[in-house]
Design a protein around this motif. Structure first.
Motif, mmCIF file in Angstrom:
data_model
loop_
_atom_site.group_PDB
_atom_site.id
_atom_site.type_symbol
_atom_site.label_atom_id
_atom_site.label_comp_id
_atom_site.label_asym_id
_atom_site.label_seq_id
_atom_site.Cartn_x
_atom_site.Cartn_y
_atom_site.Cartn_z
ATOM 1 N N ILE A 128 4.929 1.776 4.320
ATOM 2 C CA ILE A 128 3.933 2.002 5.368
ATOM 3 C C ILE A 128 2.558 1.857 4.721
ATOM 4 N N PRO A 129 1.709 0.956 5.228
ATOM 5 C CA PRO A 129 1.857 0.164 6.454
ATOM 6 C C PRO A 129 2.344 -1.262 6.221
ATOM 7 N N GLY A 130 2.704 -1.607 4.984
ATOM 8 C CA GLY A 130 3.078 -2.992 4.697
ATOM 9 C C GLY A 130 4.189 -3.524 5.571
ATOM 10 N N ASP A 131 5.278 -2.755 5.708
ATOM 11 C CA ASP A 131 6.417 -3.177 6.524
ATOM 12 C C ASP A 131 6.402 -2.559 7.924
ATOM 13 N N LEU A 132 5.785 -1.407 8.050
ATOM 14 C CA LEU A 132 5.799 -0.674 9.321
ATOM 15 C C LEU A 132 4.475 0.069 9.495
#
Length: 365
Positions: free
Chosen positions: A289-293
């Motif tokens: 978070i926040p890279g993937d979500l």
């Protein structure tokens, strides 16, 4: 008992209550002038130098207004009753009390606070006590935004519902604008480029739930994104209304969404504690978070939102403003001997976004 003495105004200080006549004699003005200065009556032709002298003399003499006598004259007790179920023991709700207290103090009034813990008999006795003390009005507050039934005993005194509403449209209230808040949260994700946005919620049948879901759907519709019920995951907290219960429900709901074949890239959580559970689910699944979500919460409970890593972007519940506005409403509703009661007002207050570090552009899946 204190001993007599002479102050530098030449007034003998005895072990008795200092009155307006004492202040007038020491300041060399009439009692009429002292009364208007101390009560901050506007529009009277009293010079600034005279006002300053009266205030200085009153402070020197230790003058204290006689609230009982003033109440008899104005037919007001200068007190407001504040009854809450569990509001004094819930996170952030102290801001509601602070807002109400400071708004009351600005009008020279005192807040009498009762926390009933949801005990119906204690509530009944507390209302009876406040009415016997002839409070000028009552704020009837809920732990969270929900529909309540106004006690019949409060029908005869000015009352404003705080963070609650009832079925009777004639009863005034102050609540957060849940629809606008949900819309704001989802718009934050959409504006960062997210198109597949999930939502985690509890199952309690309360206005906050329905309003935030409506805001979620409204934001999607405005962005041309179809509503997919499979992206709204509801889980019941094992211990309803507790931090651990909400976090656990948030974990289970988020895990369901994040294990879909086509998982969401953005997540709107019903509250910050559910968002904390979503952080746990993401970590277990190896998602950053926040890279993937990207995640947005609701409430801005700083013990949660400021301590998560990364810090949580969330929507602020306007607790302080609700408390202050409820007092303003109540005083207008009560009126004064010189002005009639004002109209019933029902307000929904804006819930602003608090942007932190949990939202960015979606990854390429």
């Amino acid at each position: 008992m204190s001993q007599p003495g002479i102050n530098h105004f030449g007034v003998e200080i005895m072990a008795r209550r200092i009155g307006i006549k004492d202040v007038a004699a020491a300041a060399g003005v009439s009692t009429w002038t002292v009364s208007h200065v101390l009560n901050r009556v506007e529009g009277k032709r009293i010079g600034a130098e005279t006002r300053e002298r009266v205030l200085r003399v009153a402070e020197e003499l230790g003058y204290k207004p006689n609230s009982l006598a003033r109440g008899l004259r104005t037919q007001r007790s200068q007190t407001i009753g504040f009854i809450g179920d569990e509001i004094a023991t819930t996170p952030n709700s102290g801001r509601i009390i602070l807002g109400a207290q400071e708004a009351a103090a600005a009008q020279g009034m005192v807040l009498l606070l009762v926390n009933t813990g949801g005990d119906a008999e204690l509530e009944r006795r507390s209302i009876e006590m406040l009415l016997q003390r002839q409070v000028d009005g009552v704020l009837y507050a809920a732990m969270y935004h929900r529909v309540v039934e106004l006690p019949e005993s409060l029908r005869s005194t000015p009352t404003v519902l705080l963070d609650a509403r009832c079925e009777d449209p004639s009863v005034p209230f102050v609540v957060p604008d849940e629809v606008q808040g949900g819309h704001t949260a989802v718009r934050e994700l959409i504006e960062h480029g997210h198109r597949r946005i999930g939502m985690t919620v509890g199952v309690a049948d309360i206005p906050a739930l329905h309003g935030r879901i409506e805001g979620y759907r409204k934001a999607l519709e405005e962005a041309g994104i179809g509503y997919d019920p499979a992206l709204v995951a509801a889980e019941k907290a094992v211990h309803i209304g507790t931090p651990a219960g909400d976090a656990d429900a948030g974990y289970r709901a988020a895990r369901r969404l994040l294990t879909l074949d086509e998982r969401p890239t953005g997540l709107f959580c019903f509250n910050d504690r559910m968002a904390a559970g979503a952080y746990r689910a993401a970590a277990e699944l190896g998602l950053s978070i926040p890279g993937d979500l990207s995640v947005v919460g609701f409430d801005n409970q700083e013990l949660v939102s400021e301590t998560l890593h990364p810090r949580l972007s969330t929507v602020q519940l306007p607790h302080y403003e609700m408390g202050a506005r409820a007092v303003t409403q109540l005083l207008a509703l009560a009126g004064t001997p010189d002005s009639p009661p004002g109209p019933v007002t029902q307000e929904m207050l804006h819930c602003p976004l608090v942007a932190r570090a949990s939202v960015t552009s979606p990854p390429r899946l």
